[in-house]
Motif scaffolding. Sequence first.
Motif, PDB file in Angstrom:
ATOM      1  N   LEU A   1      -0.758   1.315  -2.574  1.00 43.17           N
ATOM      2  CA  LEU A   1      -1.380   0.551  -1.480  1.00 43.17           C
ATOM      3  C   LEU A   1      -0.953   1.092  -0.119  1.00 43.17           C
ATOM      4  N   GLN A   2       0.305   1.506  -0.017  1.00 44.57           N
ATOM      5  CA  GLN A   2       0.835   2.017   1.256  1.00 44.57           C
ATOM      6  C   GLN A   2       0.023   3.209   1.745  1.00 44.57           C
TER       7      GLN A   2
ATOM      8  N   VAL B   1       0.982   9.120   6.651  1.00 50.54           N
ATOM      9  CA  VAL B   1       0.151   7.968   7.031  1.00 50.54           C
ATOM     10  C   VAL B   1       0.820   6.624   6.728  1.00 50.54           C
ATOM     11  N   THR B   2       1.898   6.658   5.939  1.00 48.58           N
ATOM     12  CA  THR B   2       2.572   5.394   5.620  1.00 48.58           C
ATOM     13  C   THR B   2       3.616   5.023   6.672  1.00 48.58           C
TER      14      THR B   2
ATOM     15  N   ILE C   1      -5.348   1.906   7.521  1.00 50.64           N
ATOM     16  CA  ILE C   1      -5.304   0.859   8.562  1.00 50.64           C
ATOM     17  C   ILE C   1      -4.498   1.370   9.764  1.00 50.64           C
ATOM     18  N   LEU C   2      -3.345   1.985   9.491  1.00 45.94           N
ATOM     19  CA  LEU C   2      -2.490   2.474  10.589  1.00 45.94           C
ATOM     20  C   LEU C   2      -3.195   3.530  11.437  1.00 45.94           C
ATOM     21  N   THR C   3      -3.812   4.516  10.766  1.00 41.40           N
ATOM     22  CA  THR C   3      -4.453   5.605  11.524  1.00 41.40           C
ATOM     23  C   THR C   3      -5.688   5.090  12.268  1.00 41.40           C
ATOM     24  N   SER C   4      -6.454   4.205  11.611  1.00 39.73           N
ATOM     25  CA  SER C   4      -7.670   3.664  12.252  1.00 39.73           C
ATOM     26  C   SER C   4      -7.306   2.833  13.470  1.00 39.73           C
TER      27      SER C   4
ATOM     28  N   VAL D   1      -7.583  19.737  13.280  1.00 37.89           N
ATOM     29  CA  VAL D   1      -6.146  19.516  13.138  1.00 37.89           C
ATOM     30  C   VAL D   1      -5.874  19.003  11.720  1.00 37.89           C
ATOM     31  N   LEU D   2      -5.167  19.832  10.949  1.00 39.59           N
ATOM     32  CA  LEU D   2      -4.837  19.506   9.562  1.00 39.59           C
ATOM     33  C   LEU D   2      -3.549  18.695   9.567  1.00 39.59           C
ATOM     34  N   THR D   3      -3.573  17.511   8.990  1.00 37.42           N
ATOM     35  CA  THR D   3      -2.335  16.730   8.938  1.00 37.42           C
ATOM     36  C   THR D   3      -1.985  16.372   7.492  1.00 37.42           C
ATOM     37  N   GLY D   4      -0.703  16.129   7.283  1.00 38.54           N
ATOM     38  CA  GLY D   4      -0.188  15.788   5.959  1.00 38.54           C
ATOM     39  C   GLY D   4       1.320  15.734   6.049  1.00 38.54           C
ATOM     40  N   ARG D   5       1.964  15.505   4.912  1.00 38.58           N
ATOM     41  CA  ARG D   5       3.432  15.401   4.959  1.00 38.58           C
ATOM     42  C   ARG D   5       4.107  16.757   4.892  1.00 38.58           C
TER      43      ARG D   5
END
Length: 272
Positions: free
Chosen positions: A134-135, A84-85, A142-145, A55-59
């Motif tokens: 940093l975001q 991811v932000t 951090i959010l995805t993990s 599954v390819l993810t991105g904006r």
Amino acid sequence: MRLFKERIVLKQKTVYVEVEQRKRFADYVILITGASGSIGSAIAQRFAVEGATVVLTGRNLSKLQDVKNQISCSTQIDVCQMDVTDEASVSNAMKTISDKYGRIDMLINNAGFSARTVKQPLHLQTIDNIDNLLQTNLRGSILTSREVVQYMQNSKQGRIVNIASIVGLQGKDKHAEYAAAKAGVFGLMKSQAIGVGKYGITVNCVSPGLVPREDASEEKLARFEHMNRLNSICTPEDIANAVAFLCSAEARYVTGQNLCVDGGRSLGLYGD
Ligand SMILES: NC(=O)c1ccc[n+]([C@@H]2O[C@H](COP(=O)([O-])OP(=O)(O)OC[C@H]3O[C@@H](n4cnc5c(N)ncnc54)[C@H](OP(=O)(O)O)[C@@H]3O)[C@@H](O)[C@H]2O)c1
């Protein structure tokens, strides 16, 4: 079935046999962040060849679709928008993927960028540039993990691989915020590895050195060739190989580690 020749040593005698190409990741679902980029797309290609559902993810969905179209494999390739932000975007995307495939086995935290576009010493950096970097590079991982653990908890075989950087180990002039973000990723990786080991989840990092972009000039490539101990250029596929190893059954006992794929660039001092 694809066949290839494999070299096998039997009692000091080398023989070549035809074996089925290994599909080490058949039946596994892998989520790659920043999959439209140069390293992300190489990782996608590598796991597709080895049989995974990728599954390819991105904006940007159309960039992800382009990568999907370039991968010529019989395995399932899917695209899913995920910034991811954005907390809601991360949780919605993971739920959609899990609802569709029933699982997420591997997460590759690859989305990120360096200070390349706004190279400045820290005291000249704007707070917007610092926050932005940093975001994505740290808070995003951090959010995805955090989000993915619930989908891996029961399978006893989850894999999280963070693409960090040797800059996070060593520091680099005009890259303070990038170095800080990637150093933060090491802390995230080690701490999460301690916490989720009981669920059979491993958490590791791969740290590239210099991986030239596709549009790098000849002059730049020639320079990069001599900025490591092997006098050769790193390819995105070199990074994908290391990620594949850390996701494989062979690496089942490896967790909380950082694997530098940098041709020895981060090793020791250069002599005079
Ligand atoms: N290339 C190197 O020499 C090198 C060295 C050390 C470490 N690294 C690390 O390796 C990783 C990949 O680098 P690369 O060279 O392949 O970069 P790249 O080609 O610029 O790809 C970066 C990817 O991240 C995505 N991305 C950016 N912001 C995002 C966000 N908020 N949410 C989701 N996706 C986002 C981009 O896609 P969209 O903009 O379309 O969303 C793009 O697909 C990065 O973490 C980088 O720090 C690279």
